[in-house]
Scaffold this motif. Structure first.
Motif, PDB file in Angstrom:
ATOM      1  N   VAL A 279     -24.790  -0.153  -5.620  1.00  0.00           N
ATOM      2  CA  VAL A 279     -25.592  -0.297  -6.838  1.00  0.00           C
ATOM      3  C   VAL A 279     -26.965  -0.859  -6.512  1.00  0.00           C
ATOM      4  CG1 VAL A 279     -25.781  -1.547  -9.023  1.00  0.00           C
ATOM      5  CG2 VAL A 279     -23.602  -0.495  -8.383  1.00  0.00           C
ATOM      6  N   LEU A 280     -27.003  -1.881  -5.648  1.00  0.00           N
ATOM      7  CA  LEU A 280     -28.271  -2.510  -5.275  1.00  0.00           C
ATOM      8  C   LEU A 280     -29.190  -1.531  -4.543  1.00  0.00           C
ATOM      9  CD1 LEU A 280     -26.994  -6.016  -4.079  1.00  0.00           C
ATOM     10  CD2 LEU A 280     -28.318  -5.531  -6.138  1.00  0.00           C
ATOM     11  N   GLU A 281     -28.585  -0.589  -3.802  1.00  0.00           N
ATOM     12  CA  GLU A 281     -29.370   0.366  -3.019  1.00  0.00           C
ATOM     13  C   GLU A 281     -29.584   1.683  -3.752  1.00  0.00           C
ATOM     14  OE1 GLU A 281     -27.241   0.687   0.627  1.00  0.00           O
ATOM     15  OE2 GLU A 281     -27.501  -1.431   1.143  1.00  0.00           O
ATOM     16  N   GLY A 282     -29.119   1.773  -4.995  1.00  0.00           N
ATOM     17  CA  GLY A 282     -29.316   2.985  -5.762  1.00  0.00           C
ATOM     18  C   GLY A 282     -28.417   4.132  -5.363  1.00  0.00           C
ATOM     19  N   ARG A 283     -27.276   3.824  -4.709  1.00  0.00           N
ATOM     20  CA  ARG A 283     -26.339   4.865  -4.312  1.00  0.00           C
ATOM     21  C   ARG A 283     -25.146   4.885  -5.266  1.00  0.00           C
ATOM     22  NH1 ARG A 283     -23.596   3.455  -0.428  1.00  0.00           N
ATOM     23  NH2 ARG A 283     -24.352   1.362   0.100  1.00  0.00           N
ATOM     24  N   ALA A 284     -24.400   5.978  -5.244  1.00  0.00           N
ATOM     25  CA  ALA A 284     -23.183   6.078  -6.050  1.00  0.00           C
ATOM     26  C   ALA A 284     -22.041   5.406  -5.289  1.00  0.00           C
ATOM     27  CB  ALA A 284     -22.830   7.532  -6.326  1.00  0.00           C
ATOM     28  N   PRO A 285     -21.330   4.455  -5.895  1.00  0.00           N
ATOM     29  CA  PRO A 285     -20.195   3.817  -5.213  1.00  0.00           C
ATOM     30  C   PRO A 285     -19.081   4.826  -4.954  1.00  0.00           C
ATOM     31  CG  PRO A 285     -20.901   2.538  -7.131  1.00  0.00           C
ATOM     32  CD  PRO A 285     -21.586   3.870  -7.218  1.00  0.00           C
ATOM     33  N   ALA A 286     -18.231   4.493  -3.991  1.00  0.00           N
ATOM     34  CA  ALA A 286     -17.079   5.346  -3.684  1.00  0.00           C
ATOM     35  C   ALA A 286     -16.176   5.451  -4.907  1.00  0.00           C
ATOM     36  CB  ALA A 286     -16.304   4.771  -2.500  1.00  0.00           C
ATOM     37  N   ALA A 287     -15.637   6.641  -5.117  1.00  0.00           N
ATOM     38  CA  ALA A 287     -14.773   6.882  -6.274  1.00  0.00           C
ATOM     39  C   ALA A 287     -13.308   6.750  -5.866  1.00  0.00           C
ATOM     40  CB  ALA A 287     -15.042   8.274  -6.834  1.00  0.00           C
ATOM     41  N   GLY A 288     -12.435   6.630  -6.865  1.00  0.00           N
ATOM     42  CA  GLY A 288     -10.996   6.611  -6.605  1.00  0.00           C
ATOM     43  C   GLY A 288     -10.415   5.216  -6.625  1.00  0.00           C
ATOM     44  N   ASP A 289      -9.216   5.103  -7.212  1.00  0.00           N
ATOM     45  CA  ASP A 289      -8.528   3.819  -7.245  1.00  0.00           C
ATOM     46  C   ASP A 289      -7.887   3.509  -5.897  1.00  0.00           C
ATOM     47  OD1 ASP A 289      -9.244   3.660  -9.878  1.00  0.00           O
ATOM     48  OD2 ASP A 289      -7.266   4.203 -10.670  1.00  0.00           O
ATOM     49  N   ILE A 290      -7.653   2.236  -5.650  1.00  0.00           N
ATOM     50  CA  ILE A 290      -7.047   1.793  -4.400  1.00  0.00           C
ATOM     51  C   ILE A 290      -5.527   1.951  -4.501  1.00  0.00           C
ATOM     52  CG2 ILE A 290      -6.702  -0.188  -2.871  1.00  0.00           C
ATOM     53  CD1 ILE A 290      -9.419  -1.249  -3.928  1.00  0.00           C
ATOM     54  N   PRO A 291      -4.887   2.652  -3.567  1.00  0.00           N
ATOM     55  CA  PRO A 291      -3.434   2.854  -3.646  1.00  0.00           C
ATOM     56  C   PRO A 291      -2.664   1.535  -3.563  1.00  0.00           C
ATOM     57  CG  PRO A 291      -4.432   4.368  -2.067  1.00  0.00           C
ATOM     58  CD  PRO A 291      -5.489   3.361  -2.425  1.00  0.00           C
ATOM     59  N   VAL A 292      -1.493   1.511  -4.197  1.00  0.00           N
ATOM     60  CA  VAL A 292      -0.594   0.357  -4.150  1.00  0.00           C
ATOM     61  C   VAL A 292       0.762   0.838  -3.637  1.00  0.00           C
ATOM     62  CG1 VAL A 292      -1.816  -0.764  -6.045  1.00  0.00           C
ATOM     63  CG2 VAL A 292       0.196   0.642  -6.537  1.00  0.00           C
ATOM     64  N   GLU A 293       1.621  -0.119  -3.272  1.00  0.00           N
ATOM     65  CA  GLU A 293       2.873   0.262  -2.606  1.00  0.00           C
ATOM     66  C   GLU A 293       4.038  -0.571  -3.129  1.00  0.00           C
ATOM     67  OE1 GLU A 293       4.825  -0.001   1.911  1.00  0.00           O
ATOM     68  OE2 GLU A 293       2.800  -0.782   1.508  1.00  0.00           O
ATOM     69  N   LEU A 294       5.111   0.102  -3.516  1.00  0.00           N
ATOM     70  CA  LEU A 294       6.337  -0.588  -3.910  1.00  0.00           C
ATOM     71  C   LEU A 294       7.049  -1.104  -2.666  1.00  0.00           C
ATOM     72  CD1 LEU A 294       8.460  -1.356  -6.091  1.00  0.00           C
ATOM     73  CD2 LEU A 294       9.535   0.863  -5.643  1.00  0.00           C
ATOM     74  N   VAL A 295       7.385  -2.386  -2.654  1.00  0.00           N
ATOM     75  CA  VAL A 295       8.132  -2.993  -1.554  1.00  0.00           C
ATOM     76  C   VAL A 295       9.515  -3.363  -2.088  1.00  0.00           C
ATOM     77  CG1 VAL A 295       8.204  -4.849   0.144  1.00  0.00           C
ATOM     78  CG2 VAL A 295       5.998  -3.910  -0.574  1.00  0.00           C
ATOM     79  N   VAL A 296      10.534  -2.641  -1.633  1.00  0.00           N
ATOM     80  CA  VAL A 296      11.895  -2.847  -2.126  1.00  0.00           C
ATOM     81  C   VAL A 296      12.581  -3.916  -1.294  1.00  0.00           C
ATOM     82  CG1 VAL A 296      14.144  -1.781  -2.549  1.00  0.00           C
ATOM     83  CG2 VAL A 296      12.032  -0.469  -2.949  1.00  0.00           C
ATOM     84  N   ARG A 297      13.036  -4.971  -1.995  1.00  0.00           N
ATOM     85  CA  ARG A 297      13.756  -6.061  -1.319  1.00  0.00           C
ATOM     86  C   ARG A 297      15.097  -6.282  -2.034  1.00  0.00           C
ATOM     87  NH1 ARG A 297       8.334  -8.617  -1.362  1.00  0.00           N
ATOM     88  NH2 ARG A 297       7.384  -8.376   0.711  1.00  0.00           N
ATOM     89  N   GLY A 298      15.579  -7.504  -2.011  1.00  0.00           N
ATOM     90  CA  GLY A 298      16.944  -7.745  -2.466  1.00  0.00           C
ATOM     91  C   GLY A 298      17.143  -7.999  -3.940  1.00  0.00           C
ATOM     92  N   SER A 299      16.086  -7.983  -4.742  1.00  0.00           N
ATOM     93  CA  SER A 299      16.234  -8.348  -6.150  1.00  0.00           C
ATOM     94  C   SER A 299      16.585  -7.180  -7.060  1.00  0.00           C
ATOM     95  CB  SER A 299      14.943  -9.009  -6.659  1.00  0.00           C
ATOM     96  OG  SER A 299      13.892  -8.058  -6.727  1.00  0.00           O
ATOM     97  N   THR A 300      16.738  -5.985  -6.500  1.00  0.00           N
ATOM     98  CA  THR A 300      17.123  -4.821  -7.290  1.00  0.00           C
ATOM     99  C   THR A 300      18.362  -4.185  -6.696  1.00  0.00           C
ATOM    100  OG1 THR A 300      15.480  -3.515  -6.044  1.00  0.00           O
ATOM    101  CG2 THR A 300      14.833  -4.313  -8.215  1.00  0.00           C
ATOM    102  N   ALA A 301      19.232  -3.698  -7.588  1.00  0.00           N
ATOM    103  CA  ALA A 301      20.501  -3.084  -7.178  1.00  0.00           C
ATOM    104  C   ALA A 301      20.933  -2.126  -8.278  1.00  0.00           C
ATOM    105  CB  ALA A 301      21.552  -4.165  -6.942  1.00  0.00           C
ATOM    106  N   PRO A 302      21.969  -1.304  -8.018  1.00  0.00           N
ATOM    107  CA  PRO A 302      22.438  -0.410  -9.081  1.00  0.00           C
ATOM    108  C   PRO A 302      22.812  -1.168 -10.342  1.00  0.00           C
ATOM    109  CG  PRO A 302      23.371   0.247  -6.972  1.00  0.00           C
ATOM    110  CD  PRO A 302      22.653  -1.048  -6.738  1.00  0.00           C
ATOM    111  N   ALA A 303      22.596  -0.532 -11.488  1.00  0.00           N
ATOM    112  CA  ALA A 303      22.909  -1.164 -12.769  1.00  0.00           C
ATOM    113  C   ALA A 303      24.387  -1.496 -12.845  1.00  0.00           C
ATOM    114  CB  ALA A 303      22.525  -0.228 -13.913  1.00  0.00           C
ATOM    115  N   PRO A 304      24.728  -2.660 -13.404  1.00  0.00           N
ATOM    116  CA  PRO A 304      26.149  -3.004 -13.533  1.00  0.00           C
ATOM    117  C   PRO A 304      26.867  -2.051 -14.468  1.00  0.00           C
ATOM    118  CG  PRO A 304      24.775  -4.549 -14.765  1.00  0.00           C
ATOM    119  CD  PRO A 304      23.847  -3.695 -13.964  1.00  0.00           C
ATOM    120  N   ARG A 305      28.119  -1.793 -14.202  1.00  0.00           N
ATOM    121  CA  ARG A 305      28.916  -0.884 -15.042  1.00  0.00           C
ATOM    122  C   ARG A 305      29.284  -1.586 -16.338  1.00  0.00           C
ATOM    123  NH1 ARG A 305      30.727   3.646 -12.526  1.00  0.00           N
ATOM    124  NH2 ARG A 305      30.434   3.759 -10.266  1.00  0.00           N
TER     125      ARG A 305
END
Length: 339
Positions: free
Chosen positions: A313-339
């Motif tokens: 912006v300061l140099e009069g250029r167009a900033p890079a486009a696109g959102d920054i990717p995110v990542e799901l990290v699967v650990r021990g707090s999720t499991a199959p739904a109880p019956r």
């Protein structure tokens, strides 16, 4: 070579590198590309390092009418995440001769006092989180370049916006829980009026509407372990067993930690009776037991991209486009739904 006891000058660097002072200015001002060769630029940098040369920033700034100082405005909450944002922004800034001043809004997400007597005279630009947007009313002024973080691109007050792909993060969490058989959900939402949290609520509801037989409750809590504890206990204890949520989607890792406490007081096991997810991947996520399934947000890259956008912006250029990717990290707090 400089005389003993004197500070080396750009002339000394030029003599040591065998180039003109103009070439030294181009290289050390990072404006050499297309004007001098890579070999010459490296020779200048090496001469500056050997002599211990440091540019006189005060004199240069006086000539340019700029302070080469940027203000980073953040809310006074989730400080670990915003510390990473600062680290990334400062890393990019230092490569371009800028300094970054961190200003956490003292009222958290509300209006902040102007940290400078005259912001326009003290700053070249501002990077601000939408979670502290009201702090800008006293800081920004009309002429100060502004980059907004986690802000609605269609309604941002900034010259540019930089966002993490929060919507995709919520989709990843939801699809993970649906694949585990969960159909009854609780959204423990941050009680903060901010675009980024509106996105989380909207995407979760939209994804679940596409799957028959699902239900969604929403409870709000301040972003704190204690606040989440109180809200989660009230919601979970008030639900009839057949309809009680089997999965809690939390807007933040602190909210997830509070949910753990509430669940254990209610005799619910995580993850056997209740799967819990967070968002941020703070240090807390791997410190609680079981370790938390959460969405990893690259805070440092977020800060880097924010600073790069402001430089553009300061140099009069167009900033890079696109959102920054995110990542799901699967650990021990999720499991199959109880019956």
């Amino acid at each position: 070579m400089p005389r003993a006891g004197t500070r080396p000058t750009s002339r000394d660097v030029a003599q040591a590198a065998g180039v003109s002072q103009a070439a030294v200015s181009l290289v050390l001002g990072d404006k050499w590309r297309g004007r001098v060769s890579e070999a010459t630029a490296e020779r200048v940098r090496e001469a500056a390092r050997t002599l211990g040369y440091r540019p006189n920033l005060a004199a240069r700034n006086l000539r340019l009418g700029r302070t080469r100082t940027v203000l980073l405005v953040v809310p006074a909450l989730t400080t670990e995440f915003f510390a990473g944002v600062y680290t990334g922004a400062a890393r990019v800034a230092s490569r371009h001769g800028f300094g970054v001043v961190l200003y956490p809004s003292p009222e958290g997400i509300g209006p902040a006092r102007d940290p400078f007597a005259s912001a326009q005279a003290a700053l070249d630009g501002v990077i601000a989180s939408s979670m502290a947007a009201e702090a800008l009313t006293a800081i920004r002024g009309e002429a100060l370049p502004l980059v907004m973080l986690d802000s609605d691109p269609g309604g941002s007050v900034g010259a540019a916006t930089v966002n993490l792909d929060i919507a995709d993060g919520v989709r990843q969490v939801t699809d993970h829980l649906l694949a585990l058989g969960h159909r009854h959900f609780l959204h423990l939402a941050a009680d903060v009026a901010s675009w980024t949290f509106e996105v989380r609520a909207r995407e979760l509801a939209a994804r679940l509407r596409k799957v028959p037989g699902t239900s969604l409750r929403t409870a709000r809590a301040p972003i704190s372990i204690k606040g989440a504890d109180v809200s989660a206990e009230a919601t979970l204890s008030g639900a009839a067993v057949p309809d009680r949520p089997t999965a809690v989607v939390c807007d933040d890792d602190h909210l997830a930690a509070g949910t753990y406490k509430a669940a254990r007081r209610l005799g619910l096991r995580v993850p056997e009776d209740l799967s819990v997810t967070g968002l941020d991947d703070l240090a807390l996520a791997s410190a609680i037991d079981p370790e938390l399934t959460t969405v990893r947000l690259d805070a440092e890259l977020f800060g880097e991209r924010g600073m790069e956008a402001l430089l553009a912006v300061l140099e009069g250029r167009a900033p890079a486009a696109g959102d920054i990717p995110v990542e799901l990290v699967v650990r021990g707090s999720t499991a199959p739904a109880p019956r």
